[in-house]
Design a protein around this motif. Structure first.
Motif, PDB file in Angstrom:
ATOM      1  N   MET A 194      19.874 -29.916 -13.460  1.00  0.00           N
ATOM      2  CA  MET A 194      20.852 -30.174 -12.409  1.00  0.00           C
ATOM      3  C   MET A 194      21.475 -28.885 -11.885  1.00  0.00           C
ATOM      4  O   MET A 194      21.856 -28.790 -10.719  1.00  0.00           O
ATOM      5  N   ASP A 195      21.598 -27.873 -12.745  1.00  0.00           N
ATOM      6  CA  ASP A 195      22.286 -26.649 -12.339  1.00  0.00           C
ATOM      7  C   ASP A 195      21.340 -25.560 -11.846  1.00  0.00           C
ATOM      8  O   ASP A 195      21.722 -24.393 -11.752  1.00  0.00           O
ATOM      9  N   LYS A 196      20.105 -25.927 -11.502  1.00  0.00           N
ATOM     10  CA  LYS A 196      19.144 -24.909 -11.068  1.00  0.00           C
ATOM     11  C   LYS A 196      19.495 -24.322  -9.702  1.00  0.00           C
ATOM     12  O   LYS A 196      19.049 -23.235  -9.354  1.00  0.00           O
ATOM     13  N   MET A 197      20.263 -25.049  -8.891  1.00  0.00           N
ATOM     14  CA  MET A 197      20.663 -24.544  -7.576  1.00  0.00           C
ATOM     15  C   MET A 197      22.049 -25.070  -7.231  1.00  0.00           C
ATOM     16  O   MET A 197      22.484 -26.104  -7.764  1.00  0.00           O
ATOM     17  N   HIS A 198      22.738 -24.377  -6.351  1.00  0.00           N
ATOM     18  CA  HIS A 198      24.046 -24.836  -5.895  1.00  0.00           C
ATOM     19  C   HIS A 198      23.865 -26.119  -5.084  1.00  0.00           C
ATOM     20  O   HIS A 198      22.883 -26.256  -4.340  1.00  0.00           O
ATOM     21  N   PRO A 199      24.788 -27.084  -5.206  1.00  0.00           N
ATOM     22  CA  PRO A 199      24.664 -28.324  -4.432  1.00  0.00           C
ATOM     23  C   PRO A 199      24.483 -28.096  -2.930  1.00  0.00           C
ATOM     24  O   PRO A 199      23.739 -28.840  -2.276  1.00  0.00           O
ATOM     25  N   LYS A 200      25.144 -27.067  -2.371  1.00  0.00           N
ATOM     26  CA  LYS A 200      24.988 -26.802  -0.935  1.00  0.00           C
ATOM     27  C   LYS A 200      23.570 -26.345  -0.599  1.00  0.00           C
ATOM     28  O   LYS A 200      23.051 -26.653   0.466  1.00  0.00           O
ATOM     29  N   THR A 201      22.945 -25.623  -1.521  1.00  0.00           N
ATOM     30  CA  THR A 201      21.554 -25.214  -1.314  1.00  0.00           C
ATOM     31  C   THR A 201      20.647 -26.441  -1.281  1.00  0.00           C
ATOM     32  O   THR A 201      19.790 -26.573  -0.398  1.00  0.00           O
ATOM     33  N   GLY A 202      20.855 -27.334  -2.243  1.00  0.00           N
ATOM     34  CA  GLY A 202      20.077 -28.568  -2.258  1.00  0.00           C
ATOM     35  C   GLY A 202      20.282 -29.383  -1.000  1.00  0.00           C
ATOM     36  O   GLY A 202      19.323 -29.921  -0.428  1.00  0.00           O
ATOM     37  N   LEU A 203      21.536 -29.460  -0.546  1.00  0.00           N
ATOM     38  CA  LEU A 203      21.828 -30.213   0.676  1.00  0.00           C
ATOM     39  C   LEU A 203      21.042 -29.665   1.863  1.00  0.00           C
ATOM     40  O   LEU A 203      20.462 -30.424   2.639  1.00  0.00           O
ATOM     41  N   GLY A 204      21.006 -28.345   1.995  1.00  0.00           N
ATOM     42  CA  GLY A 204      20.253 -27.744   3.096  1.00  0.00           C
ATOM     43  C   GLY A 204      18.775 -28.034   3.006  1.00  0.00           C
ATOM     44  O   GLY A 204      18.115 -28.311   4.024  1.00  0.00           O
ATOM     45  N   LEU A 205      18.238 -27.996   1.804  1.00  0.00           N
ATOM     46  CA  LEU A 205      16.808 -28.268   1.627  1.00  0.00           C
ATOM     47  C   LEU A 205      16.477 -29.730   1.930  1.00  0.00           C
ATOM     48  O   LEU A 205      15.444 -30.026   2.549  1.00  0.00           O
ATOM     49  N   PHE A 206      17.329 -30.644   1.501  1.00  0.00           N
ATOM     50  CA  PHE A 206      17.110 -32.061   1.819  1.00  0.00           C
ATOM     51  C   PHE A 206      17.121 -32.276   3.331  1.00  0.00           C
ATOM     52  O   PHE A 206      16.284 -33.012   3.875  1.00  0.00           O
ATOM     53  N   ALA A 207      18.069 -31.652   4.019  1.00  0.00           N
ATOM     54  CA  ALA A 207      18.149 -31.807   5.473  1.00  0.00           C
ATOM     55  C   ALA A 207      16.915 -31.232   6.155  1.00  0.00           C
ATOM     56  O   ALA A 207      16.384 -31.823   7.108  1.00  0.00           O
ATOM     57  N   ALA A 208      16.446 -30.089   5.675  1.00  0.00           N
ATOM     58  CA  ALA A 208      15.253 -29.480   6.259  1.00  0.00           C
ATOM     59  C   ALA A 208      14.028 -30.360   6.050  1.00  0.00           C
ATOM     60  O   ALA A 208      13.221 -30.561   6.973  1.00  0.00           O
ATOM     61  N   ALA A 209      13.875 -30.890   4.845  1.00  0.00           N
ATOM     62  CA  ALA A 209      12.747 -31.772   4.565  1.00  0.00           C
ATOM     63  C   ALA A 209      12.793 -33.023   5.433  1.00  0.00           C
ATOM     64  O   ALA A 209      11.764 -33.500   5.938  1.00  0.00           O
ATOM     65  N   ARG A 210      14.010 -33.554   5.653  1.00  0.00           N
ATOM     66  CA  ARG A 210      14.143 -34.770   6.470  1.00  0.00           C
ATOM     67  C   ARG A 210      13.807 -34.495   7.933  1.00  0.00           C
ATOM     68  O   ARG A 210      13.134 -35.306   8.591  1.00  0.00           O
ATOM     69  N   ALA A 211      14.243 -33.363   8.446  1.00  0.00           N
ATOM     70  CA  ALA A 211      13.925 -33.015   9.833  1.00  0.00           C
ATOM     71  C   ALA A 211      12.422 -32.904  10.015  1.00  0.00           C
ATOM     72  O   ALA A 211      11.848 -33.409  11.001  1.00  0.00           O
ATOM     73  N   GLU A 212      11.748 -32.247   9.072  1.00  0.00           N
ATOM     74  CA  GLU A 212      10.283 -32.118   9.128  1.00  0.00           C
ATOM     75  C   GLU A 212       9.613 -33.485   9.072  1.00  0.00           C
ATOM     76  O   GLU A 212       8.680 -33.778   9.823  1.00  0.00           O
ATOM     77  N   HIS A 213      10.110 -34.332   8.181  1.00  0.00           N
ATOM     78  CA  HIS A 213       9.560 -35.674   8.014  1.00  0.00           C
ATOM     79  C   HIS A 213       9.687 -36.499   9.293  1.00  0.00           C
ATOM     80  O   HIS A 213       8.727 -37.151   9.739  1.00  0.00           O
ATOM     81  N   LEU A 214      10.865 -36.466   9.896  1.00  0.00           N
ATOM     82  CA  LEU A 214      11.087 -37.233  11.121  1.00  0.00           C
ATOM     83  C   LEU A 214      10.214 -36.738  12.267  1.00  0.00           C
ATOM     84  O   LEU A 214       9.547 -37.532  12.944  1.00  0.00           O
ATOM     85  N   GLU A 215      10.228 -35.442  12.488  1.00  0.00           N
ATOM     86  CA  GLU A 215       9.545 -34.898  13.661  1.00  0.00           C
ATOM     87  C   GLU A 215       8.033 -35.000  13.573  1.00  0.00           C
ATOM     88  O   GLU A 215       7.363 -35.224  14.594  1.00  0.00           O
ATOM     89  N   THR A 216       7.481 -34.843  12.392  1.00  0.00           N
ATOM     90  CA  THR A 216       6.016 -34.777  12.287  1.00  0.00           C
ATOM     91  C   THR A 216       5.363 -36.061  11.795  1.00  0.00           C
ATOM     92  O   THR A 216       4.156 -36.221  11.934  1.00  0.00           O
ATOM     93  N   LEU A 217       6.153 -36.993  11.241  1.00  0.00           N
ATOM     94  CA  LEU A 217       5.557 -38.241  10.754  1.00  0.00           C
ATOM     95  C   LEU A 217       6.238 -39.480  11.319  1.00  0.00           C
ATOM     96  O   LEU A 217       5.594 -40.302  11.962  1.00  0.00           O
ATOM     97  N   VAL A 218       7.553 -39.605  11.103  1.00  0.00           N
ATOM     98  CA  VAL A 218       8.225 -40.858  11.456  1.00  0.00           C
ATOM     99  C   VAL A 218       8.224 -41.110  12.957  1.00  0.00           C
ATOM    100  O   VAL A 218       7.771 -42.171  13.426  1.00  0.00           O
TER     101      VAL A 218
END
Length: 220
Positions: free
Chosen positions: A60-84
């Motif tokens: 759980m402590d491998k990254m700061h929560p804000k870092t994880g939040l940014g990565l989740f948002a980036a993955a979601r943007a990629e998912h929406l634009e290229t697949l959904v």
């Protein structure tokens, strides 16, 4: 969020059975001749799957929560634009295992990231996209978590970063899911995750078929 198709999302805590129920619904709709695209978050596209590996493995402590939040948002943007979005534009039914509710629940209520920041990122990067129907599988947190940990032990899965969090974390995220569903009941189907697999699947299928009929989505 429909363009010509339909966007369905499964949400729930670890061990709720949402991934299995997504697969059952996909097969039932395909058997009816409907054009269905299963996917998941984080992931769904090659690049987003690479981000998934960063997010779901380790402690759980491998990254700061804000870092994880940014990565989740980036993955979601990629998912929406290229697949959904492309599949919805083609009139298909896209069914995702997790979407933005998971970010509010895990990174927001669970890890303490600002709900306002999560909402702003979703507006800016993901067009404030919402599912046509979110299916929330809910149940006693300890019972569902025990299921999840048992599955990890049986399969040897390395995607156990969030399952390893303390029970208070899981209680907070479960309440967030419930609060979000209660705030917009027209967009959610809340299902008791302790029912039999068949009973859950039947309830979900009936609700989805009603939605399909209302949208008049035809078989392929």
């Amino acid at each position: 969020m429909s363009q010509n198709g339909l966007f369905l999302v499964f949400e729930g805590g670890d061990g709720s059975g949402k991934s299995s129920q997504r697969d059952i619904l996909v097969e039932r709709l395909k058997a009816r001749g409907l054009d269905v695209v299963p996917t998941r978050e984080p992931g769904g596209t090659p690049f987003a799957e690479e981000i998934r590996d960063l997010l779901l493995r380790g402690s759980m402590d491998k990254m700061h929560p804000k870092t994880g939040l940014g990565l989740f948002a980036a993955a979601r943007a990629e998912h929406l634009e290229t697949l959904v979005y492309p599949h919805l534009a083609a009139g298909r039914i896209v069914i995702s295992d997790r979407f933005v509710d998971s970010t509010f629940a895990y990174q927001g209520s669970g890890e303490g990231c600002s709900m306002e920041t999560i909402a702003a990122l979703h507006r800016e990067l993901c067009d404030d996209a919402q599912a046509d129907l979110t299916i929330l599988l809910d149940g006693p947190v300890r019972t569902l978590l025990e299921r999840a940990l048992g599955r990890i032990a049986d399969t040897g899965s390395l995607e156990d970063r969030f399952e390893s969090a303390d029970i208070a974390f899981h209680e907070r995220k479960a309440q967030c899911y419930r609060d979000r569903a209660a705030a917009a009941p027209e967009r959610y189907l809340v299902v008791d995750a302790l029912q039999s697999i068949e009973a859950i699947a039947d309830q979900i299928e009936a609700a989805v078929l009603r939605l399909i009929e209302n949208r008049r989505i035809a078989a392929a």
